[in-house]
Design an enzyme around this catalytic site. Structure first.
Site, PDB file in Angstrom:
ATOM      1  N   HIS A  36      -7.650  -5.841   0.092  1.00 53.62           N
ATOM      2  CA  HIS A  36      -6.459  -5.055   0.389  1.00 53.62           C
ATOM      3  C   HIS A  36      -5.908  -5.425   1.758  1.00 53.62           C
ATOM      4  O   HIS A  36      -6.647  -5.530   2.734  1.00 53.62           O
ATOM      5  CB  HIS A  36      -6.818  -3.566   0.357  1.00 53.62           C
ATOM      6  N   SER A  89       0.837  -1.185   0.000  1.00 55.77           N
ATOM      7  CA  SER A  89       0.000   0.000   0.000  1.00 55.77           C
ATOM      8  C   SER A  89       0.886   1.254   0.000  1.00 55.77           C
ATOM      9  O   SER A  89       1.724   1.397  -0.892  1.00 55.77           O
ATOM     10  CB  SER A  89      -0.965  -0.050   1.190  1.00 55.77           C
ATOM     11  N   GLU A 147      -9.104  -5.503  -4.167  1.00 55.80           N
ATOM     12  CA  GLU A 147      -8.465  -4.490  -3.316  1.00 55.80           C
ATOM     13  C   GLU A 147      -9.465  -3.668  -2.513  1.00 55.80           C
ATOM     14  O   GLU A 147      -9.370  -3.543  -1.298  1.00 55.80           O
ATOM     15  CB  GLU A 147      -7.608  -3.558  -4.182  1.00 55.80           C
TER      16      GLU A 147
END
Length: 514
Positions: free
Chosen positions: A413, A189, A317
């Site tokens: 995610h 990320s 995600e």
């Protein structure tokens, strides 16, 4: 009578540290790599750590840098310590004798560029170190402290913190059994976004040799956009957006001012565009010096082509954010249309999403376009830029879905982080895997952890390189396999998008008229 394993002691460039042996690993926590960035050093580049006499105990993680309290899910913990010694490193080594010369893996945490710290169970390096690597984690500044753009303050201080940590690794890791000539950075990320920036930064050249970028965000800011955000933060304090004015402000007060902006960020949509609607007020700034140009442009031009790269993403995600916001299955058609108008690449892109996914319900469509804009397409484009310039490149997708909450999270995610680290209990792992990780989670974790450590050791994760002709991609599922990139519709929609620095917007919000 059983003898106790002596506590390991290592001499660093600043002084001697004493760690402990835990689970067969020598573990050192909270070693300063730079001075506390407060007082005269507030909003300044990191300064080398001051030396100490005697032996410093390295048993506890250093205090966390100031964390946003306005992010909601994912907000970082406030450190109970009053210490400002945020800039510290932690090391796990299976052989601290100094002679092993093991590959080194340096983790850079995520957190929307707003939160993050290296403590907690998710980033425990024991399992990866047990695979024959030396694992390093560290703290760096986030939010306005790390990325706030103010006149007279060096930009991208968080990135410079990361460079300073990597310099510490270069200068010290041999003493912990690591090979300074085999350093792999890996991050997820915002941490992957930082790695993309480091690949483009002259100041980071030579400090690492391989990189794993997990879910790269596509947000880098122009100086004008970053300065406008900085002016809004300073305005909450009634001050001009200059280092001279803001340096005396306490870091937590500066954090609170940034949180005030974050709390009303959609009001800035006409000026800040997508970042306002995505609630992302900070990111690396293409300032022309620390970060000369966007990572995608730099890699297309051949920057860092000598560094071997893995770049990839999870399949679903954005699902994490939809579920955590309580919107899973509840997104309206109007909301999905608004998301398409704001985040798809132009009207043609929005139309292509509808044509390419005619059966998608509003929640699925919103998750799809947000997954692509936020992480999937930036990750793919980074890999393609590197491959096109001649760099050795590998891509992957995590397609195995988290079982928690009835499976609605999918391959969301952040799911890859505990799987790669092998930290399948506690922290985020319990949230996404449940109290007891299923056998499939253990198997996928084994596959990802072994691939990452093999790559760190010799540059080959165990599947075919990514080339723009075949686009072979490793899919981590219950049965890992390699296929051409699995999201051709999205790839085509975004094929001409440059992921250049985001600018101040003078356009009206492009929402559809309903």
């Amino acid at each position: 009578m059983t003898g106790r394993t002596p506590a390991p002691e290592i001499r660093t460039t600043s002084g001697t540290v004493r760690g402990r042996v835990a689970d067969g690993m020598a573990v050192f926590r909270g070693i300063p790599f730079a001075q506390p960035p407060v007082g005269p050093l507030h909003l300044a580049p990191p300064a080398p750590a001051l030396p100490w006499d005697g032996v410093r105990e390295a048993l506890s993680f250093g205090p966390t840098p100031p964390q946003s309290l306005g992010l909601g899910f994912g907000s970082g913990p406030e450190s109970p310590s009053d210490s400002d010694e945020w800039l510290t490193v932690n090391v796990w080594s299976p052989d601290p004798s100094g002679s092993a010369r093991l590959p080194v893996m340096v983790w850079i945490y995520g957190g929307a560029f707003l939160v993050g710290s290296s403590d907690g169970p998710t980033y425990d390096g024991t399992a990866l170190a047990r695979r024959g690597t030396v694992v390093v984690t560290f703290n760096h500044r986030v939010g306005a402290e790390g990325y706030g753009h103010f006149e007279g303050a060096v930009p991208n201080r968080a990135l410079l913190d990361q460079v300073a940590a990597l310099e510490w690794v270069r200068d010290n890791i041999a003493g912990f059994g690591g090979d300074p000539g085999r350093v792999t950075v890996f991050g997820e990320s915002a941490g992957a976004g930082a790695i993309a920036a480091l690949l483009a930064m002259p100041r980071a050249a030579g400090l690492f040799h391989r990189a794993v970028a997990q879910s790269v965000p596509g947000t880098v800011f122009s100086p004008a956009l970053a300065a406008d955000v900085g002016a809004s933060v300073a305005g909450e304090l009634g001050l001009p957006a200059t280092r001279d004015a803001l340096a005396p402000v306490s870091p937590k007060a500066l954090r609170d001012a940034a949180d005030a902006v974050l709390g009303k960020i959609t009001q800035y949509g006409a000026r800040w565009g997508r970042i306002a609607h995505a609630h992302l007020p900070f990111a690396p700034v293409v300032d022309g010096e620390v970060l000369p140009r966007s990572p995608w442009e730099a890699l297309r031009a051949g920057r860092s082509r000598d560094i071997e790269l893995i770049a990839g993403h999870t399949r679903d995600e954005a699902r994490l954010f939809t579920v955590m916001a309580g919107r899973y299955g509840k997104v309206t058609q109007e909301e999905a249309d608004t998301t398409l108008a704001r985040f798809a690449p132009g009207r043609e892109g929005a139309a292509a999403y509808r044509a390419g996914h005619p059966e998608a319900d509003p929640t699925t469509m919103q998750d799809l376009v947000m997954s692509d804009w936020l992480f999937r397409m930036p990750s793919l484009h980074l890999a393609e830029a590197h491959a096109m310039s001649g760099g050795t490149t590998y891509t992957y997708e995590l397609a195995w879905g988290a079982p928690a909450l009835g499976g609605v999270l999918g391959a969301c995610h952040g799911l890859d982080v505990p799987l790669v680290f092998g930290t399948l209990r506690g922290g985020i792992a319990t949230m996404v895997l449940g109290a007891e990780p299923p056998a499939e989670a253990v198997a996928v974790s084994e596959a990802m952890g072994s691939a990452w450590t093999a790559f760190a050791a010799h540059g080959d994760p165990g599947w075919a390189r990514y080339r723009t002709e075949g686009r072979l991609t490793r899919v981590f599922a219950a049965e890992p396999h390699t296929v051409p990139y699995p999201h051709e519709t999205s790839r085509h929609i975004w094929a001409q998008h440059a992921f250049s620095a985001l600018e101040l917007s003078q356009d009206a919000d492009p929402v559809p008229s309903v």
